[in-house]
Design an enzyme around this catalytic site. Structure first.
Site, PDB file in Angstrom:
ATOM      1  N   MET A 204     -14.969  -9.793 -24.631  1.00  0.00           N
ATOM      2  CA  MET A 204     -16.091 -10.759 -24.804  1.00  0.00           C
ATOM      3  C   MET A 204     -15.656 -11.809 -25.664  1.00  0.00           C
ATOM      4  O   MET A 204     -16.473 -12.619 -26.579  1.00  0.00           O
ATOM      5  CB  MET A 204     -17.398 -10.333 -25.488  1.00  0.00           C
TER       6      MET A 204
ATOM      7  N   LYS B 241     -27.586 -10.453 -16.675  1.00  0.00           N
ATOM      8  CA  LYS B 241     -27.881 -10.913 -17.731  1.00  0.00           C
ATOM      9  C   LYS B 241     -26.887 -12.163 -18.219  1.00  0.00           C
ATOM     10  O   LYS B 241     -25.855 -12.131 -17.805  1.00  0.00           O
ATOM     11  CB  LYS B 241     -27.695 -10.074 -19.046  1.00  0.00           C
TER      12      LYS B 241
ATOM     13  N   ASP C   2     -25.480  -4.009 -13.362  1.00  0.00           N
ATOM     14  CA  ASP C   2     -25.261  -5.380 -14.199  1.00  0.00           C
ATOM     15  C   ASP C   2     -24.425  -6.274 -13.311  1.00  0.00           C
ATOM     16  O   ASP C   2     -23.897  -5.930 -12.408  1.00  0.00           O
ATOM     17  CB  ASP C   2     -24.356  -4.813 -15.205  1.00  0.00           C
TER      18      ASP C   2
HETATM   19  N1  SAH Z   1     -18.784  -1.877 -20.747  1.00  0.00           N
HETATM   20  C1  SAH Z   1     -17.737  -2.744 -20.416  1.00  0.00           C
HETATM   21  C2  SAH Z   1     -17.677  -3.898 -21.371  1.00  0.00           C
HETATM   22  C3  SAH Z   1     -18.910  -4.808 -21.335  1.00  0.00           C
HETATM   23  S1  SAH Z   1     -18.556  -6.339 -22.421  1.00  0.00           S
HETATM   24  C4  SAH Z   1     -16.345  -2.111 -20.249  1.00  0.00           C
HETATM   25  O1  SAH Z   1     -16.060  -0.867 -20.780  1.00  0.00           O
HETATM   26  O2  SAH Z   1     -15.401  -2.770 -19.674  1.00  0.00           O
HETATM   27  C5  SAH Z   1     -18.330  -7.367 -21.268  1.00  0.00           C
HETATM   28  C6  SAH Z   1     -16.575  -7.764 -21.430  1.00  0.00           C
HETATM   29  O3  SAH Z   1     -15.827  -6.979 -20.916  1.00  0.00           O
HETATM   30  C7  SAH Z   1     -16.479  -9.193 -20.876  1.00  0.00           C
HETATM   31  O4  SAH Z   1     -16.565 -10.172 -21.726  1.00  0.00           O
HETATM   32  C8  SAH Z   1     -14.712  -9.226 -20.753  1.00  0.00           C
HETATM   33  O5  SAH Z   1     -14.246  -9.184 -22.113  1.00  0.00           O
HETATM   34  C9  SAH Z   1     -14.713  -7.529 -20.722  1.00  0.00           C
HETATM   35  N2  SAH Z   1     -14.558  -7.480 -19.047  1.00  0.00           N
HETATM   36  C10 SAH Z   1     -15.178  -6.733 -18.313  1.00  0.00           C
HETATM   37  N3  SAH Z   1     -14.712  -6.668 -17.158  1.00  0.00           N
HETATM   38  C11 SAH Z   1     -13.691  -7.431 -16.978  1.00  0.00           C
HETATM   39  C12 SAH Z   1     -12.626  -7.774 -15.898  1.00  0.00           C
HETATM   40  N4  SAH Z   1     -12.742  -7.248 -14.725  1.00  0.00           N
HETATM   41  N5  SAH Z   1     -11.630  -8.574 -16.535  1.00  0.00           N
HETATM   42  C13 SAH Z   1     -11.514  -8.946 -17.932  1.00  0.00           C
HETATM   43  N6  SAH Z   1     -12.433  -8.657 -18.873  1.00  0.00           N
HETATM   44  C14 SAH Z   1     -13.407  -8.073 -18.365  1.00  0.00           C
END
Ligand code: SAH
Length: 511
Positions: free
Chosen positions: A173, A58, A36
């Site tokens: 998100m 995406k 991803d």
């Molecule tokens: N599966 C992922 C989340 C996917 S949804 C997990 O467990 O982290 C994607 C969201 O994750 C982003 O919109 C943001 O809100 C958060 N996110 C992912 N990586 C991030 C990061 N390094 N810093 C802050 N938010 C993050």
């Protein structure tokens, strides 16, 4: 044909070191890695060279057609017998499409495993020193997707419940819909002054945090232009003690530091910079080429018995020598008769990897000092000394030893060649004032770098320059480049210390 297996793997939140051992093991064994947009590309270095690497970045927002393609891709690869690693940001089960992917596999009769990862909520909290639970005041945590909130009349989120919830609420998100989320919470009765923190790019050198009461957080994030990916933490926990923000309190945090060595040297230096919170920008300005097949190299290495001292002045010299020894079917025992001298901690560490402990190290890591101090340490008169180093190394070391009566074989075991990089991106960053430091570790990196980037660009954009030692500094001065700081110890550690010292000075001024 037997179907391959699919692994739904959590890649962690950003920092490539926050991945599980199991995930690395699986990437190493993958035939195909489907990853991803939020996955740190640095993790792909674990994949075997022959593995197929497919990015399925995406756009934000639900995109079923796109997800359908990903599902089909996973199934197609597995049907062809491949081991598929489906690498997902954070944890695969947190607000992603893993449930659909698992279902597709189950329906198609394809075996799969789910490997958890460090999810963004926990990573963002940890890397800001925010404790989502606290035995004194907070025993509950809620994870919510903010995606549902933005621009929707109807949403699955129960704002009434959230407003009543007394624990930490963590939104994924949510930055785009932050204004709406905050307004709905307050409308439903949440206190307008509830502490709120927004953390963007958590665990990366570009991490940012904005704190404000719930009713002001959206305006604050707007004015500071905070963008996704970001986490929102609402509740008492978000107040947090500023002293706990260990990651951003590191001495080099927020500094963009350009390294200008060869690819391997840059990787070593980058680790050091990261360890102190800095943002390394690797620009490979030179290339190291081993002279393994060179006749002189081979002759000298065949006849190591005849030498009293072997001198290494760089880790590259050590590596190239052992590479050449290997092609001759020899190993470290070739050095059994001779004593070994070297300069620099990287060189010492590299020798240690091959089982060799240096007999002599000067107190100052320059070749002049090595020549002088070695001659004081032992009589070099009529001693046979082999210098195994860069073919382009200045002759002063060999000359000084010869002057002291030694019989010197100055052997180039590798060459340093300028590497034509892609300077446009870096030039733009310099022009935009986004680069804090340029670092130089040898005269050859100075020369190679400044054939690609004009020296006057540096001085006009306030970029600071750090040099590893006097020889490198001299080369910089020759090109009219102002040197901000020179390392006291002429090693990568010493250079890193010099950067830290300078940033301490600046924060004192700021205080
Ligand atoms: N599966 C992922 C989340 C996917 S949804 C997990 O467990 O982290 C994607 C969201 O994750 C982003 O919109 C943001 O809100 C958060 N996110 C992912 N990586 C991030 C990061 N390094 N810093 C802050 N938010 C993050």
């Amino acid at each position: 044909m037997k179907y391959g297996k699919v692994y739904l793997v959590g890649a962690g939140p950003g920092d490539s070191r926050l991945i599980t051992l199991r995930a690395v093991e699986l990437i190493k064994a993958a035939d195909c890695v489907i990853y991803d947009g939020l996955v740190n590309p640095a993790l792909l270095r674990y994949a075997p060279p022959a593995a197929e690497l497919i990015s399925v970045r995406k756009r934000t927002g639900p995109n079923p057609a796109n997800q359908q393609t990903v599902n089909e891709l996973i199934i197609e690869k597995a049907r062809r017998g491949k081991t598929v690693v489906r690498l997902k940001g954070g944890d695969p089960g947190m607000f992603g499409r893993a449930p659909e992917e698992a279902k597709q596999c189950a329906d198609a009769g394809i075996d799969f495993e789910i490997i958890p990862g460090v999810t963004a909520a926990l990573a963002a909290a940890a890397y800001c020193g925010i404790f989502l639970t606290d035995r004194d005041y907070n025993s509950q945590v809620m994870f919510v997707t903010g995606h549902e909130a933005a621009g929707k009349e109807e949403s699955n989120i129960d704002f009434e419940l959230l407003a009543k919830f007394a624990g930490s609420i963590v939104f994924y998100m949510g930055v785009e819909g932050l204004g709406e989320i905050a307004a709905k919470l307050v409308e439903n009765g949440k206190a307008a002054d509830t502490p709120t923190a927004v953390i963007a790019n958590a665990t990366l050198p570009t991490q940012r945090i904005v704190k404000a009461p719930l009713n002001r957080i959206a305006a604050e994030c707007d004015s500071q232009q905070v963008k996704a990916p970001a986490m929102i933490i609402i509740g008492q926990a978000a107040e947090s003690d500023a002293r706990f923000n260990w990651f951003m309190n590191q001495p080099l945090f927020g500094q963009n530091i350009v390294t200008t060595r060869d690819i391997r040297g840059n990787a070593v230096f980058a680790e050091n910079i990261l360890a102190h919170g800095g943002n390394p920008i690797q620009f490979d300005s030179i290339e190291i080429k081993d002279l393994t097949g060179d006749e002189e190299v081979q002759t000298v290495l065949q006849n190591m018995d005849g030498f009293d001292w072997i001198i290494f002045t760089s880790a590259n010299g050590v590596r190239a020598t052992f590479e050449a020894l290997d092609t001759l079917g020899k190993d470290a025992r070739s050095f059994a008769q001779a004593k070994v001298a070297c300069i620099g901690s990287e060189t010492t560490a590299c020798l240690a990897q091959f089982g060799i402990k240096a007999d002599f190290l000067p107190t100052v890591y320059t070749s002049d000092q090595l020549a002088e101090q070695l001659a004081r340490h032992t009589s070099v008169e009529n001693k046979k000394i082999a210098l195994l180093r860069s073919a382009a190394a200045p002759k002063n070391l060999a000359d000084a030893l010869t002057k002291s009566g030694a019989i010197v074989a100055d052997v180039g075991v590798y060459t340093v060649e300028p590497r034509k990089g892609e300077p446009t991106g870096l030039i733009e960053q310099i022009k935009a004032g986004k680069i804090d430091w340029l670092t130089f570790t040898s005269p050859s990196t100075v020369k190679a770098f400044f054939t690609q980037i004009r020296p006057d660009l540096i001085s006009t954009r306030g970029v600071k320059v750090a040099s590893i030692g006097p020889v490198t500094t001299e080369q910089l001065k020759k090109l009219g480049v102002n040197v901000t700081t020179q390392a006291r110890t002429h090693t990568i550690d010493g250079l890193t210390d010099a950067l830290i010292k300078e940033s301490d000075k600046e924060s004192e001024i700021a205080d």
